[in-house]
Enzyme design. Structure first.
Site, mmCIF file in Angstrom:
data_model
loop_
_atom_site.group_PDB
_atom_site.id
_atom_site.type_symbol
_atom_site.label_atom_id
_atom_site.label_comp_id
_atom_site.label_asym_id
_atom_site.label_seq_id
_atom_site.Cartn_x
_atom_site.Cartn_y
_atom_site.Cartn_z
ATOM 1 C CB SER A 170 133.728 112.362 39.557
ATOM 2 O OG SER A 170 133.573 112.149 38.177
ATOM 3 C CG ASN A 171 139.714 112.910 37.600
ATOM 4 O OD1 ASN A 171 140.119 113.813 38.322
ATOM 5 N ND2 ASN A 171 140.196 111.677 37.686
#
Length: 332
Positions: free
Chosen positions: A93-94
């Site tokens: 997840s960014n």
């Protein structure tokens, strides 16, 4: 719901308050977003000018749209006196990656709820980096993650500030709208905008922030007709005219994070010819969709397009073998 005051005034008030947090300024997050021409033979051949919003160059970790969706949520957490941030995401997840960095800067605890019980912090570079920033993790089954996506407040507790997956709440939408106010250009000159779509938070915010005559093209990274319904509902809630946006649900290339050789070849070719690194989950598919729109003349000759690069390049490491930007092309 978003505040009832005019959008520009609301954003200005939030930005003024944000300026009072010097620790965030110390991170070097710019108030302006660079916009630059994107020369590419196919664009020239069809008579379309494309300019690139370099949100990917905003910060080494807090890149792309992540800062914009989080910044007003961080203000609200401070207002409420919360001592812990909690949010949700996948193993690459960014959003969680950026949140961990911001929480460390604010000296506030952060918890990441991660989809999939099989993951291990020690063997995943993104999780390891976030952990080194102080983030702790709770790994849940995919079924439980879906339940929490629908009802994130099931994890509420005193002093904990909840941020939905991808920062997708009204303050995230407002922050995404503020991207337009940070652009170093006259947005009224454009006929179209284009951006990758995950939760739809950035897409909705940009649609609110852009002039109504700029048609915003969104490219869904997720598979399924439900995305069209979900985005339409979001736009209706925000009183956005249907004619001002267009969502493609046909360019996901098999589903979220699904890749194929032609996509990877395109990303390599595009990088080599433009110096711009894309990734296969969001921006690579969005750029291919833009090319398709141009070739089909959905975007006709003479158009001027603003493509928002939403960052996320750290996620390249999640592919086997890991994908990397070309080291021979320096960041500008």
């Amino acid at each position: 719901m978003l505040p009832h005051a005019p959008l520009t005034e609301t954003i200005a008030a939030y930005e003024s308050e944000l300026d009072q947090l010097p620790v965030l300024s110390a991170l070097g997050l710019r108030h302006e977003l660079v916009v630059e021409p994107l020369p590419y033979k196919l664009f020239d051949a069809y008579g379309v000018q494309v300019d690139l919003v370099r949100a990917d160059q905003l910060h080494p970790v807090i890149s792309g749209n992540k800062w914009y969706k989080l910044k007003y949520n961080l203000l609200e957490a401070q207002r409420q006196g919360c001592h812990e941030l909690l949010s949700f995401g996948g193993v690459w997840s960014n959003h969680l990656h950026a949140l961990a960095c911001l929480a460390a800067a604010l000296k506030i605890s952060a918890v990441g709820v991660v989809r999939g019980e099989e993951h291990d912090v020690a063997t995943n570079p993104m999780l390891l980096e976030a952990a080194r920033q102080g983030m702790t993790f709770e790994f849940v089954s995919r079924q439980r993650f879906r339940q929490l996506r629908d009802d994130p407040f099931a994890m509420a507790s005193v002093g904990r500030y909840l941020i939905p997956e991808g920062g997708d709440n009204p303050l995230g939408v407002l922050g995404a709208a503020s991207m337009v106010h940070c652009l170093r250009c006259d947005v009224s000159r454009y006929t179209h905008g284009a951006v990758a779509v995950g939760t739809g938070c950035t897409y909705a915010g940009l649609r609110l922030g852009l002039p109504s005559q700029v048609k915003l093209l969104g490219v869904s990274a997720l598979k399924g007709a439900w995305m069209q319904r979900a985005i339409a509902e979001k736009m209706t809630q925000l009183n956005v005219p249907e004619a001002s946006w267009l969502l493609s649900t046909q360019h996901h290339r098999g589903g979220f994070a699904a890749v194929d050789e032609s996509l990877l070849s395109f990303i390599t070719e595009f990088r080599d010819n433009t110096g711009v690194a894309l990734e296969p989950v969001y921006t690579g598919k969005a750029m291919l969709a833009l090319i398709d729109f141009i070739q089909q003349q959905i975007i006709p000759s003479g158009s001027r397009v603003l493509f928002i690069h939403s960052g996320g390049l750290q996620g390249l490491r999640g592919f086997k073998p890991p994908l990397e930007p070309n080291p021979d092309i320096p960041d500008e």
